[in-house]
Design a protein around this motif. Structure first.
Motif, mmCIF file in Angstrom:
data_model
loop_
_atom_site.group_PDB
_atom_site.id
_atom_site.type_symbol
_atom_site.label_atom_id
_atom_site.label_comp_id
_atom_site.label_asym_id
_atom_site.label_seq_id
_atom_site.Cartn_x
_atom_site.Cartn_y
_atom_site.Cartn_z
ATOM 1 N N GLU A 25 0.856 -1.189 0.000
ATOM 2 C CA GLU A 25 0.000 0.000 0.000
ATOM 3 C C GLU A 25 0.886 1.230 0.000
ATOM 4 O O GLU A 25 1.815 1.353 0.799
ATOM 5 C CB GLU A 25 -0.905 -0.009 1.232
ATOM 6 C CG GLU A 25 -1.884 1.150 1.256
ATOM 7 C CD GLU A 25 -2.846 1.070 2.427
ATOM 8 O OE1 GLU A 25 -3.501 2.071 2.719
ATOM 9 O OE2 GLU A 25 -2.920 -0.013 3.046
ATOM 10 N N GLY A 51 -1.241 9.782 -4.059
ATOM 11 C CA GLY A 51 -1.444 9.467 -5.454
ATOM 12 C C GLY A 51 -0.576 8.351 -5.985
ATOM 13 O O GLY A 51 -0.805 7.864 -7.097
ATOM 14 N N SER A 107 -0.580 5.355 -5.163
ATOM 15 C CA SER A 107 -1.378 4.133 -5.309
ATOM 16 C C SER A 107 -2.122 4.093 -6.639
ATOM 17 O O SER A 107 -2.651 3.044 -7.023
ATOM 18 C CB SER A 107 -2.379 4.022 -4.152
ATOM 19 O OG SER A 107 -3.281 5.122 -4.175
ATOM 20 N N ALA A 108 -2.159 5.220 -7.354
ATOM 21 C CA ALA A 108 -2.876 5.286 -8.631
ATOM 22 C C ALA A 108 -1.988 4.918 -9.822
ATOM 23 O O ALA A 108 -2.452 4.911 -10.963
ATOM 24 C CB ALA A 108 -3.455 6.688 -8.836
ATOM 25 N N ILE A 109 -0.710 4.636 -9.575
ATOM 26 C CA ILE A 109 0.203 4.285 -10.674
ATOM 27 C C ILE A 109 -0.085 2.868 -11.157
ATOM 28 O O ILE A 109 -0.199 1.933 -10.375
ATOM 29 C CB ILE A 109 1.668 4.403 -10.216
ATOM 30 C CG1 ILE A 109 2.007 5.856 -9.873
ATOM 31 C CG2 ILE A 109 2.620 3.886 -11.292
ATOM 32 C CD1 ILE A 109 3.387 6.037 -9.260
ATOM 33 N N ASN A 126 -1.985 -0.259 -13.686
ATOM 34 C CA ASN A 126 -3.318 -0.803 -13.963
ATOM 35 C C ASN A 126 -4.083 0.064 -14.959
ATOM 36 O O ASN A 126 -5.278 0.337 -14.792
ATOM 37 C CB ASN A 126 -4.112 -0.990 -12.665
ATOM 38 C CG ASN A 126 -3.464 -1.979 -11.736
ATOM 39 O OD1 ASN A 126 -3.107 -3.082 -12.144
ATOM 40 N ND2 ASN A 126 -3.260 -1.589 -10.487
ATOM 41 N N THR A 127 -3.370 0.509 -15.995
ATOM 42 C CA THR A 127 -3.951 1.362 -17.019
ATOM 43 C C THR A 127 -4.707 0.512 -18.050
ATOM 44 O O THR A 127 -4.404 -0.666 -18.234
ATOM 45 C CB THR A 127 -2.846 2.164 -17.721
ATOM 46 O OG1 THR A 127 -1.872 1.242 -18.243
ATOM 47 C CG2 THR A 127 -2.165 3.113 -16.756
ATOM 48 N N ALA A 140 -3.079 7.398 -18.469
ATOM 49 C CA ALA A 140 -3.964 7.268 -17.314
ATOM 50 C C ALA A 140 -3.210 7.279 -15.984
ATOM 51 O O ALA A 140 -3.839 7.304 -14.924
ATOM 52 C CB ALA A 140 -4.788 5.982 -17.431
ATOM 53 N N ASN A 141 -1.875 7.259 -16.028
ATOM 54 C CA ASN A 141 -1.100 7.386 -14.789
ATOM 55 C C ASN A 141 -1.214 8.808 -14.237
ATOM 56 O O ASN A 141 -1.579 9.734 -14.965
ATOM 57 C CB ASN A 141 0.360 7.022 -15.059
ATOM 58 C CG ASN A 141 0.563 5.524 -15.161
ATOM 59 O OD1 ASN A 141 0.295 4.782 -14.222
ATOM 60 N ND2 ASN A 141 1.035 5.071 -16.328
ATOM 61 N N PRO A 142 -0.892 9.016 -12.948
ATOM 62 C CA PRO A 142 -1.163 10.306 -12.317
ATOM 63 C C PRO A 142 -0.582 11.533 -13.016
ATOM 64 O O PRO A 142 -1.249 12.582 -13.081
ATOM 65 C CB PRO A 142 -0.573 10.138 -10.905
ATOM 66 C CG PRO A 142 -0.732 8.683 -10.639
ATOM 67 C CD PRO A 142 -0.488 8.000 -11.947
ATOM 68 N N ASP A 183 5.798 7.441 -14.593
ATOM 69 C CA ASP A 183 5.459 7.300 -13.175
ATOM 70 C C ASP A 183 5.926 5.948 -12.651
ATOM 71 O O ASP A 183 6.362 5.825 -11.500
ATOM 72 C CB ASP A 183 3.949 7.426 -12.971
ATOM 73 C CG ASP A 183 3.435 8.840 -13.150
ATOM 74 O OD1 ASP A 183 4.250 9.759 -13.363
ATOM 75 O OD2 ASP A 183 2.204 9.026 -13.094
ATOM 76 N N ARG A 184 5.837 4.922 -13.484
ATOM 77 C CA ARG A 184 6.240 3.572 -13.066
ATOM 78 C C ARG A 184 7.735 3.528 -12.747
ATOM 79 O O ARG A 184 8.149 2.966 -11.728
ATOM 80 C CB ARG A 184 5.915 2.573 -14.175
ATOM 81 C CG ARG A 184 4.427 2.405 -14.484
ATOM 82 C CD ARG A 184 4.239 1.423 -15.620
ATOM 83 N NE ARG A 184 2.880 1.292 -16.085
ATOM 84 C CZ ARG A 184 2.016 0.345 -15.719
ATOM 85 N NH1 ARG A 184 2.384 -0.563 -14.830
ATOM 86 N NH2 ARG A 184 0.799 0.287 -16.225
#
Length: 311
Positions: free
Chosen positions: A4, A8, A10-12, A14-15, A38-40, A46-47
């Motif tokens: 966890e 933000g 956590s939003a990276i 799973n696009t 779709a990444n932040p 971002d990855r």
């Protein structure tokens, strides 16, 4: 189970992935595009930014509150600025006016200190090396942790999950016949192609570069305007055994394909995505029906509204 992460972060990932509906005709293979905007921060970087920071935290190279420094054309810098802001690290960036102003503004919006090297003619063969030298000077003078993206193997691991997501998301059949990706650091290409090849042993791996600086194709380096790659040198972590083919895309074709994708497919992106799509369509025409080609939407077209691409 993934850890966890705060805010933000956590939003990276799973696009979504989408299939081209207009640009790839009936005589072509299917073309699927991973929607990394779709990444932040609107980019697949971002990855890699998260992977580089977390790996350095884990092994002690990066201490709490330590300054971080990087050279970047903008998307890596934007992503690092985002990650460092959430995690509480000050960040110094070396970039250039050769890159989109939106990217520079994004880095500063997240609190990064940005130093620009002037290169009004565009991305020249000497630009990235000069940015690398300046970032190394800052690290030496300040004791900062240098993420040094071109030489940082942690970024490849950051992109492996992207390839795993594709294997999970794509309906079958047909299986993926080919993957193509525009290379800068080559981290995304390596991470994704290795993950895909693990499940698809016959995968055809295609690197994409600008025709104006087609070093991987054996041509001399030159000046171009497809941000995110074409640095005038072979990425240090990319070897000939890592790919099966090189496609050199002229910048005019990359720009044109990006505009066509926006207007015909609703895929709003930058020139490097245009290069990816141009290469993917070339492969799709060659393979024909019954095959599948996968590529990446690198980032959002919102980063390029003040430049030449959408003017």
């Amino acid at each position: 189970m993934e850890m966890e992460r705060p805010g933000g972060l956590s939003a990276i990932g799973n696009t979504p992935v989408v299939r081209l509906a207009q640009l790839a005709g009936d005589c072509c293979a299917e073309v699927w595009v991973k929607m990394e905007a779709a990444n932040p921060t609107g980019s697949y970087k971002d990855r890699m930014a998260l992977a580089m920071i977390e790996a350095a935290e884990a092994d002690g190279r990066l201490r709490p509150g330590q300054l971080v420094v990087e050279y970047t054309g903008g998307s890596t810098g934007s992503s690092l600025a985002f990650v460092c802001a959430v995690k509480g690290y000050p960040l110094r960036i070396v970039s250039s006016d050769a890159f989109a102003d939106e990217k520079i503004r994004t880095m500063r919006a997240f609190g990064a200190e940005v130093e620009l090297i002037q290169s009004p003619e565009g991305i020249t063969p000497g630009l990235i090396p000069s940015m690398m030298r300046r970032a190394a000077e800052i690290a030496e003078q300040t004791g900062a942790f240098a993420t040094d993206q071109f030489n940082n193997a942690d970024m490849v691991d950051g992109y492996r999950r992207l390839g795993e997501e594709l294997l999970e998301q794509l309906p079958g059949p047909p299986p993926v016949s080919a993957f193509c990706g525009y290379v800068g650091t080559a981290g995304c290409f390596l991470g994704v192609s290795r993950a895909l090849a693990a499940g698809l042993p016959g995968l055809h791996r295609v690197v994409v570069e600008p025709a104006e600086s087609a070093v991987l194709s054996g041509r001399p380096p030159g000046t171009h305007h497809i941000e995110g790659g074409g640095t005038g040198q072979r990425p240090p972590q990319l070897w000939p055994a890592d790919y099966d083919e090189v496609i050199a895309v002229p910048e005019a074709d990359a720009f044109r394909t990006a505009r066509l994708a926006a207007r015909g497919e609703g895929i709003f992106s930058g020139p490097s995505t245009g290069a990816n799509l141009a290469a993917a369509l070339e492969i799709a025409r060659r393979l024909g029906p019954g095959h599948r080609v996968v590529t990446i939407q690198v980032d959002s077209g919102l980063k390029y509204l003040t430049g030449q691409l959408y003017s």
